[in-house]
Design a protein around this motif. Structure first.
Motif, PDB file in Angstrom:
ATOM      1  N   ASN A 164     -53.639  21.043 -37.368  1.00 37.84           N
ATOM      2  CA  ASN A 164     -53.760  19.480 -36.577  1.00 37.84           C
ATOM      3  C   ASN A 164     -55.288  19.008 -36.718  1.00 37.84           C
ATOM      4  O   ASN A 164     -55.450  17.556 -36.850  1.00 37.84           O
ATOM      5  CB  ASN A 164     -53.259  19.801 -35.110  1.00 37.84           C
ATOM      6  N   PHE A 165     -56.374  19.997 -36.828  1.00 36.16           N
ATOM      7  CA  PHE A 165     -57.527  19.483 -36.485  1.00 36.16           C
ATOM      8  C   PHE A 165     -57.766  18.400 -37.849  1.00 36.16           C
ATOM      9  O   PHE A 165     -58.649  17.574 -38.034  1.00 36.16           O
ATOM     10  CB  PHE A 165     -58.416  20.484 -36.569  1.00 36.16           C
ATOM     11  N   ALA A 166     -57.600  19.113 -39.123  1.00 44.96           N
ATOM     12  CA  ALA A 166     -57.861  18.430 -40.273  1.00 44.96           C
ATOM     13  C   ALA A 166     -56.971  17.203 -40.336  1.00 44.96           C
ATOM     14  O   ALA A 166     -57.635  16.325 -40.956  1.00 44.96           O
ATOM     15  CB  ALA A 166     -57.286  19.406 -41.622  1.00 44.96           C
ATOM     16  N   LYS A 167     -55.789  17.096 -39.823  1.00 42.92           N
ATOM     17  CA  LYS A 167     -55.028  15.975 -39.799  1.00 42.92           C
ATOM     18  C   LYS A 167     -55.570  14.829 -38.976  1.00 42.92           C
ATOM     19  O   LYS A 167     -55.721  13.590 -39.455  1.00 42.92           O
ATOM     20  CB  LYS A 167     -53.485  16.132 -39.357  1.00 42.92           C
ATOM     21  N   VAL A 168     -56.167  15.212 -37.916  1.00 44.08           N
ATOM     22  CA  VAL A 168     -57.045  14.409 -37.079  1.00 44.08           C
ATOM     23  C   VAL A 168     -58.005  13.775 -37.589  1.00 44.08           C
ATOM     24  O   VAL A 168     -58.378  12.614 -37.923  1.00 44.08           O
ATOM     25  CB  VAL A 168     -57.368  14.879 -35.701  1.00 44.08           C
ATOM     26  N   GLU A 169     -58.962  14.733 -38.420  1.00 39.80           N
ATOM     27  CA  GLU A 169     -60.093  14.371 -39.103  1.00 39.80           C
ATOM     28  C   GLU A 169     -59.760  13.257 -40.241  1.00 39.80           C
ATOM     29  O   GLU A 169     -60.476  12.367 -40.431  1.00 39.80           O
ATOM     30  CB  GLU A 169     -60.907  15.448 -39.638  1.00 39.80           C
ATOM     31  N   GLU A 170     -58.856  13.602 -40.992  1.00 38.82           N
ATOM     32  CA  GLU A 170     -58.455  12.613 -42.024  1.00 38.82           C
ATOM     33  C   GLU A 170     -58.088  11.521 -41.591  1.00 38.82           C
ATOM     34  O   GLU A 170     -58.531  10.103 -42.091  1.00 38.82           O
ATOM     35  CB  GLU A 170     -57.255  13.302 -42.789  1.00 38.82           C
ATOM     36  N   ALA A 171     -57.208  11.263 -40.652  1.00 37.45           N
ATOM     37  CA  ALA A 171     -56.723  10.045 -40.075  1.00 37.45           C
ATOM     38  C   ALA A 171     -58.121   9.317 -39.410  1.00 37.45           C
ATOM     39  O   ALA A 171     -58.115   7.988 -39.600  1.00 37.45           O
ATOM     40  CB  ALA A 171     -55.829  10.208 -38.897  1.00 37.45           C
ATOM     41  N   CYS A 172     -58.841   9.827 -38.691  1.00 39.94           N
ATOM     42  CA  CYS A 172     -60.210   9.346 -38.337  1.00 39.94           C
ATOM     43  C   CYS A 172     -61.099   8.808 -39.429  1.00 39.94           C
ATOM     44  O   CYS A 172     -61.489   7.664 -39.090  1.00 39.94           O
ATOM     45  CB  CYS A 172     -60.924  10.141 -37.279  1.00 39.94           C
ATOM     46  N   LEU A 173     -61.091   9.369 -40.297  1.00 43.85           N
ATOM     47  CA  LEU A 173     -61.937   8.781 -41.762  1.00 43.85           C
ATOM     48  C   LEU A 173     -61.385   7.743 -42.222  1.00 43.85           C
ATOM     49  O   LEU A 173     -61.825   6.568 -42.350  1.00 43.85           O
ATOM     50  CB  LEU A 173     -61.877   9.934 -42.785  1.00 43.85           C
ATOM     51  N   THR A 174     -59.900   7.538 -42.269  1.00 51.50           N
ATOM     52  CA  THR A 174     -59.162   6.526 -42.987  1.00 51.50           C
ATOM     53  C   THR A 174     -59.344   5.165 -41.806  1.00 51.50           C
ATOM     54  O   THR A 174     -59.614   4.240 -42.342  1.00 51.50           O
ATOM     55  CB  THR A 174     -57.552   6.848 -42.820  1.00 51.50           C
ATOM     56  N   PHE A 175     -59.453   5.404 -40.547  1.00 50.04           N
ATOM     57  CA  PHE A 175     -59.594   4.405 -39.766  1.00 50.04           C
ATOM     58  C   PHE A 175     -60.847   4.351 -39.010  1.00 50.04           C
ATOM     59  O   PHE A 175     -61.047   3.612 -38.182  1.00 50.04           O
ATOM     60  CB  PHE A 175     -58.456   4.598 -38.382  1.00 50.04           C
ATOM     61  N   VAL A 176     -61.875   4.826 -39.546  1.00 44.93           N
ATOM     62  CA  VAL A 176     -63.267   4.827 -39.052  1.00 44.93           C
ATOM     63  C   VAL A 176     -63.315   4.910 -37.677  1.00 44.93           C
ATOM     64  O   VAL A 176     -64.124   4.173 -36.900  1.00 44.93           O
ATOM     65  CB  VAL A 176     -63.896   3.496 -39.615  1.00 44.93           C
ATOM     66  N   CYS A 177     -63.008   6.257 -36.908  1.00 46.61           N
ATOM     67  CA  CYS A 177     -63.099   6.393 -35.661  1.00 46.61           C
ATOM     68  C   CYS A 177     -63.371   7.867 -35.318  1.00 46.61           C
ATOM     69  O   CYS A 177     -63.404   8.796 -36.293  1.00 46.61           O
ATOM     70  CB  CYS A 177     -61.713   5.983 -35.076  1.00 46.61           C
ATOM     71  N   LYS A 178     -63.784   8.087 -34.168  1.00 45.57           N
ATOM     72  CA  LYS A 178     -64.281   9.418 -33.659  1.00 45.57           C
ATOM     73  C   LYS A 178     -63.040  10.258 -33.168  1.00 45.57           C
ATOM     74  O   LYS A 178     -62.104   9.694 -32.548  1.00 45.57           O
ATOM     75  CB  LYS A 178     -65.269   9.505 -32.673  1.00 45.57           C
ATOM     76  N   PRO A 179     -62.784  11.342 -33.716  1.00 39.56           N
ATOM     77  CA  PRO A 179     -61.767  12.222 -33.219  1.00 39.56           C
ATOM     78  C   PRO A 179     -61.767  12.807 -32.024  1.00 39.56           C
ATOM     79  O   PRO A 179     -62.660  13.272 -31.405  1.00 39.56           O
ATOM     80  CB  PRO A 179     -61.468  13.226 -34.252  1.00 39.56           C
ATOM     81  N   TYR A 180     -60.621  12.418 -31.237  1.00 37.14           N
ATOM     82  CA  TYR A 180     -60.230  12.792 -29.754  1.00 37.14           C
ATOM     83  C   TYR A 180     -59.102  13.517 -29.607  1.00 37.14           C
ATOM     84  O   TYR A 180     -58.043  13.196 -30.401  1.00 37.14           O
ATOM     85  CB  TYR A 180     -60.469  11.725 -28.794  1.00 37.14           C
ATOM     86  N   PHE A 181     -58.993  14.226 -28.389  1.00 44.55           N
ATOM     87  CA  PHE A 181     -57.652  14.758 -28.029  1.00 44.55           C
ATOM     88  C   PHE A 181     -57.579  14.223 -26.592  1.00 44.55           C
ATOM     89  O   PHE A 181     -58.412  14.338 -25.617  1.00 44.55           O
ATOM     90  CB  PHE A 181     -57.667  16.406 -28.041  1.00 44.55           C
ATOM     91  N   ALA A 182     -56.154  14.098 -26.228  1.00 43.24           N
ATOM     92  CA  ALA A 182     -55.744  13.843 -24.878  1.00 43.24           C
ATOM     93  C   ALA A 182     -54.649  14.758 -24.670  1.00 43.24           C
ATOM     94  O   ALA A 182     -53.898  14.964 -25.616  1.00 43.24           O
ATOM     95  CB  ALA A 182     -55.303  12.372 -24.787  1.00 43.24           C
ATOM     96  N   ILE A 183     -55.170  15.519 -23.555  1.00 42.11           N
ATOM     97  CA  ILE A 183     -54.131  16.632 -23.363  1.00 42.11           C
ATOM     98  C   ILE A 183     -53.460  16.556 -21.830  1.00 42.11           C
ATOM     99  O   ILE A 183     -54.066  16.170 -20.927  1.00 42.11           O
ATOM    100  CB  ILE A 183     -54.882  18.140 -23.264  1.00 42.11           C
ATOM    101  N   VAL A 184     -52.015  16.564 -21.950  1.00 43.61           N
ATOM    102  CA  VAL A 184     -51.288  16.246 -20.901  1.00 43.61           C
ATOM    103  C   VAL A 184     -50.329  17.333 -20.141  1.00 43.61           C
ATOM    104  O   VAL A 184     -49.604  17.754 -21.343  1.00 43.61           O
ATOM    105  CB  VAL A 184     -50.505  14.982 -20.976  1.00 43.61           C
ATOM    106  N   ILE A 185     -50.661  18.003 -19.208  1.00 41.23           N
ATOM    107  CA  ILE A 185     -49.935  18.992 -18.677  1.00 41.23           C
ATOM    108  C   ILE A 185     -49.104  18.633 -17.389  1.00 41.23           C
ATOM    109  O   ILE A 185     -49.798  18.252 -16.371  1.00 41.23           O
ATOM    110  CB  ILE A 185     -50.832  20.168 -18.497  1.00 41.23           C
TER     111      ILE A 185
END
Length: 157
Positions: A78-99
């Motif tokens: 998941n971390f590599a996928k988030v990084e790749e998407a953020c490179l594509t969209f020029v944004c900083k990677p974040y997580f939102a965790i909902v429990i």
């Protein structure tokens, strides 16, 4: 105690609800945001305070009574996928965790960097711990956005 059997689609519904909850809360606080449904990230949001463009991966769990405090696992890929998407969209990677557990919906929003500082990738997964000790740590960390909703069902079938 009443046994609760979740619907067969509860996991999907929980994920959709959590994404909508994050979108709503960010929008309510002035973030321009959109659900992007892209591999790696679910939301793109512009922080009105920092002007930072955020690519947010939403992770959520709904815990039955007796399952409170269990950690949320995040597969390493998941971390590599988030990084790749953020490179594509020029944004900083974040997580939102909902429990959702024990009459509360707890929300944590933090940078991927901060999440990995807390919980480096293991052999196959990283995770987000939900023990009382860890909740206290999160509460005292000003780099983690925290929102908590208390609820109770007053009448049900």
């Amino acid at each position: 105690m009443i046994e609760i059997n979740k619907s067969s689609r509860h996991s999907k519904i929980t994920g959709d609800f959590s994404e909508s909850l994050i979108l709503y809360w960010l929008s309510k606080h002035g973030f321009e945001c959109a659900n992007v449904d892209h591999t790696g990230i679910d939301i793109i949001a512009k922080n009105p305070i920092t002007n930072e463009l955020m690519g947010i991966s939403v992770k959520s769990r709904s815990r039955n009574e007796g399952k409170e405090g269990q950690y949320l696992s995040i597969p390493n890929e998941n971390f590599a996928k988030v990084e790749e998407a953020c490179l594509t969209f020029v944004c900083k990677p974040y997580f939102a965790i909902v429990i959702d557990e024990d009459g509360k919906i707890k929300v944590f929003i933090l940078s991927m960097e901060k999440l990995l500082d807390f919980f480096p990738m293991g052999n196959k997964v990283s995770g987000w711990k939900m023990s009382k000790r860890w909740i206290e740590k999160y509460e005292n960390d000003n780099q983690i956005i925290k929102v908590e909703f208390d609820y109770r069902t007053k009448n049900w079938w």
